[in-house]
Design a protein around this motif. Structure first.
Motif, PDB file in Angstrom:
ATOM      1  N   GLU A 280      -0.910  -7.405   0.482  1.00  0.00           N
ATOM      2  CA  GLU A 280       0.116  -7.282   1.508  1.00  0.00           C
ATOM      3  C   GLU A 280       1.408  -7.892   0.994  1.00  0.00           C
ATOM      4  O   GLU A 280       1.399  -8.708   0.070  1.00  0.00           O
ATOM      5  CB  GLU A 280      -0.314  -7.957   2.811  1.00  0.00           C
ATOM      6  CG  GLU A 280      -0.464  -9.469   2.729  1.00  0.00           C
ATOM      7  CD  GLU A 280      -0.732 -10.096   4.100  1.00  0.00           C
ATOM      8  OE1 GLU A 280      -1.610  -9.591   4.819  1.00  0.00           O
ATOM      9  OE2 GLU A 280      -0.052 -11.074   4.437  1.00  0.00           O
ATOM     10  N   SER A 314      -0.999 -10.258   7.657  1.00  0.00           N
ATOM     11  CA  SER A 314      -1.651 -11.437   8.223  1.00  0.00           C
ATOM     12  C   SER A 314      -0.746 -12.228   9.153  1.00  0.00           C
ATOM     13  O   SER A 314      -1.219 -13.064   9.921  1.00  0.00           O
ATOM     14  CB  SER A 314      -2.148 -12.348   7.095  1.00  0.00           C
ATOM     15  OG  SER A 314      -1.062 -12.713   6.248  1.00  0.00           O
ATOM     16  N   CYS A 315       0.556 -11.984   9.079  1.00  0.00           N
ATOM     17  CA  CYS A 315       1.499 -12.674   9.967  1.00  0.00           C
ATOM     18  C   CYS A 315       2.715 -11.775  10.147  1.00  0.00           C
ATOM     19  O   CYS A 315       2.912 -10.824   9.379  1.00  0.00           O
ATOM     20  CB  CYS A 315       1.887 -14.038   9.392  1.00  0.00           C
ATOM     21  SG  CYS A 315       2.710 -13.959   7.792  1.00  0.00           S
ATOM     22  N   ARG A 320       0.651  -4.267   5.071  1.00  0.00           N
ATOM     23  CA  ARG A 320      -0.371  -3.920   4.101  1.00  0.00           C
ATOM     24  C   ARG A 320      -0.726  -2.443   4.247  1.00  0.00           C
ATOM     25  O   ARG A 320      -0.343  -1.798   5.240  1.00  0.00           O
ATOM     26  CB  ARG A 320      -1.626  -4.781   4.285  1.00  0.00           C
ATOM     27  CG  ARG A 320      -2.334  -4.545   5.614  1.00  0.00           C
ATOM     28  CD  ARG A 320      -3.540  -5.451   5.789  1.00  0.00           C
ATOM     29  NE  ARG A 320      -4.527  -5.249   4.760  1.00  0.00           N
ATOM     30  CZ  ARG A 320      -5.465  -4.304   4.794  1.00  0.00           C
ATOM     31  NH1 ARG A 320      -5.511  -3.448   5.823  1.00  0.00           N
ATOM     32  NH2 ARG A 320      -6.344  -4.178   3.833  1.00  0.00           N
TER      33      ARG A 320
END
Length: 576
Positions: A280, A314-315, A320
């Motif tokens: 990502e 993820s944040c 990704r």
């Protein structure tokens, strides 16, 4: 119930809650529900059981209307053609269809209102829509009816309740594979007999229901094929995408339908995104990759995210790609496009990693040298945060050393990461980066750089507990340094050999190696390296119970670190 539904129980419950007319939350319910996700993720396979369940529960006494809009095929069904099909399904003879769009729409809403009055609400199931415009004219004017839409795009413009499908959880993916195989042959126990290969196979299929069903079909045609053979085939294949084709269904053709509908700017960014290292990336890296302004790139990412071709990371601020989408999109990039994009990304990573490395090496309480021309980080904490976020990508970028075009840059990047990886104790990553640097230096024929890479690899190997491999790496570094006349480097390698020999209890050999290294640094006036050797020597002396010598040695190391201004290593020496 279709096999692709396996593992979707929570999503089915959420969809039924949205559709149920008499639910407790009916007063706040939304008449339109849109299920969206990547092609092959099982949207229709979820929506069909929901529609059947609703019909069995008599939720929609007015009936169920179905229309396939073929939104991603060569000739999608227009809203007008869909409206005509629905009017015929509602009993309007073809000869009595109004000629104008507005008149047909008015008749459609009148028919739906009559059904709501006489029989009750109905469910309209519009499958495979590609845009809000394709379904907007089909929405009932009566609030009692419900509409269920599936699409590869997130259709937020409809004011619908949005339900997004992702890949299956691993356990559910394995269950789908097992169910599909046992549907073809109830005696097929290959999944139960080899759960490890089954789990790996689901990961290679990206836990995408379509890919899993294709894999099951391939296995079903040859009941004697063990799971691990298909796993090996997919791992070794030049293209997993091309392997996942059973003659009737194809992952590539499914992705083609989505890709062909993208405007060129979005298609280009998707191709380029697939070339990024790691899993990502943040906006700054994607901007460097694309070579355009942040606002332009952010808008393109948002469009690709709505199309479920790019996924949130993820944040916030990171994105990704699904593994199979990454492989598909990378194959779409031309060689020229690929080379230019990777050059831009590598330049970005080199510039930022160099600046971050200065912060890491300087220590927490001192400003970085003003010699750094580009300084994107305000302080050491910000530099470490960036390194933490981009670590996987930076490590992956060093593997580009195998490409002669990036060999030198990969070596430089490995050097900028060495101190950070050791500081954070990412020793396994340190080994990977060190091996990549060795490869890059070897390809360039630079024996001095290769010696440096061996030395750094040895440090990481020692930190992972692979001490004999570390000693061999240090020896390789020692001989290479000697071969090119780099006595200082050879002394550093000897120091590392000595310290690691102490780990395996060979204290006499360790002290000899460290003493030789100490003499070299004293002769050359290298106070900082002398301090490093003394710190290591003090540890070995303590292990030999020569405590007083150990204390005197480490005190001298602390003094030397203070004289050279290295507060970070001074603190480590104090710890010793």
């Amino acid at each position: 119930m279709p096999s692709g539904f396996t593992g979707r129980e929570p999503e089915l419950r959420a969809l039924l809650d949205a559709l149920e007319p008499g639910a407790a939350n009916a007063s706040t319910s939304v008449p339109v529900t849109a299920v969206s996700g990547l092609g092959g993720v099982g949207k229709t396979a979820l929506a069909l059981p929901a529609a059947h369940e609703a019909r069995r529960g008599n939720w929609f006494p007015g009936g169920v209307l179905f229309v396939d809009l073929h939104g991603y095929e060569g000739t999608p069904v227009t809203a007008d053609l869909a409206l005509q099909a629905l009017l015929r399904a509602l009993g309007v003879p073809p000869g009595q269809l109004p000629t104008g769009n507005e008149e047909r729409g008015a008749l459609y809403r009148t028919k739906l209102a009559e059904i709501a009055r006489d029989r009750g609400p109905l469910l309209l199931f519009a499958d495979n829509a590609s845009s809000a415009g394709q379904v907007r004219d089909l929405l009932p004017g009566c609030s009692g009816h419900r509409v269920l839409i599936t699409s590869r795009h997130r259709l937020a413009a409809l004011g619908a309740r949005l339900l997004t499908l992702d890949g299956l959880p691993t356990a559910a993916a394995v269950g789908l594979l097992d169910c599909a195989l046992r549907t073809a042959d109830p005696t097929d126990t290959r999944v139960a007999n080899d759960t490890q290969s089954a789990a790996l196979l689901t990961e290679l299929c990206g836990r995408l229901p379509l890919a899993l069903q294709i894999a099951a079909a391939l296995l079903s045609t040859d009941p004697g094929t063990p799971l691990h053979e298909l796993v090996t085939e997919l791992i070794e294949a030049r293209s997993r995408i091309d392997c996942l084709d059973d003659g009737e269904r194809s992952v590539r053709l499914t992705f083609d339908l989505s890709y062909r509908r993208l405007p060129e700017a979005e298609a280009r960014l998707l191709r380029l995104f697939a070339l990024l290292p790691g899993t990502e990336s943040g906006l700054a890296a994607v901007e460097a990759l694309h070579g355009e302004r942040v606002r332009t790139v952010r808008g393109l990412l948002a469009a690709l995210e709505r199309a479920h071709l790019v996924e949130p990371g993820s944040c916030p601020g990171r994105w990704r790609l699904h593994d199979l989408v990454r492989e598909y999109a990378a194959q779409k990039a031309t060689a020229t496009e690929c080379g230019a994009a990777r050059t831009r990304v590598m330049s970005f990573y080199l510039e930022r990693a160099r600046a971050a490395d200065v912060h890491v090496r300087t220590g927490p309480d001192r400003p970085p040298p003003k010699s750094i021309r580009f300084q994107p980080f305000r302080d050491r904490g910000e530099a470490l945060l960036w390194l933490d976020e981009e670590r996987q990508n930076l490590v992956a970028a060093t593997r580009w050393a195998a490409d002669p075009q990036f060999a030198r840059d990969a070596f430089l990047l490995a050097g900028y990461l060495a101190e950070y990886l050791q500081f954070r104790r990412y020793s396994d990553d340190g080994v990977v980066v060190g091996r990549a640097a060795q490869d890059a230096a070897r390809r360039a024929g630079d024996r001095k750089c290769e010696a440096e890479a061996w030395n750094r690899t040895g440090i990481s190997l020692r930190d992972t507990g692979r001490v004999w491999e570390a000693i061999e790496a240090y020896r390789q570094a020692f001989f290479l340094y000697r071969a090119v006349g780099q006595e200082r480097g050879a002394a550093q390698a000897a120091c590392n050999i000595g310290y690691t020999l102490g780990d395996v209890g060979q204290f006499d050999d360790a002290i000899r190696a460290l003493t030789d290294a100490l003499g070299c640094f004293q002769r050359t006036g290298d106070l900082h390296s002398e301090a490093g050797v003394r710190t290591n020597l003090a540890v070995i002396l303590r292990k030999c119970c020569r405590v007083q010598e150990s204390v005197e040695t480490v005190r001298r190391a602390i003094q030397l670190y203070r004289e050279t201004g290295d507060r970070l290593r001074e603190s480590r020496a104090w710890h010793g």
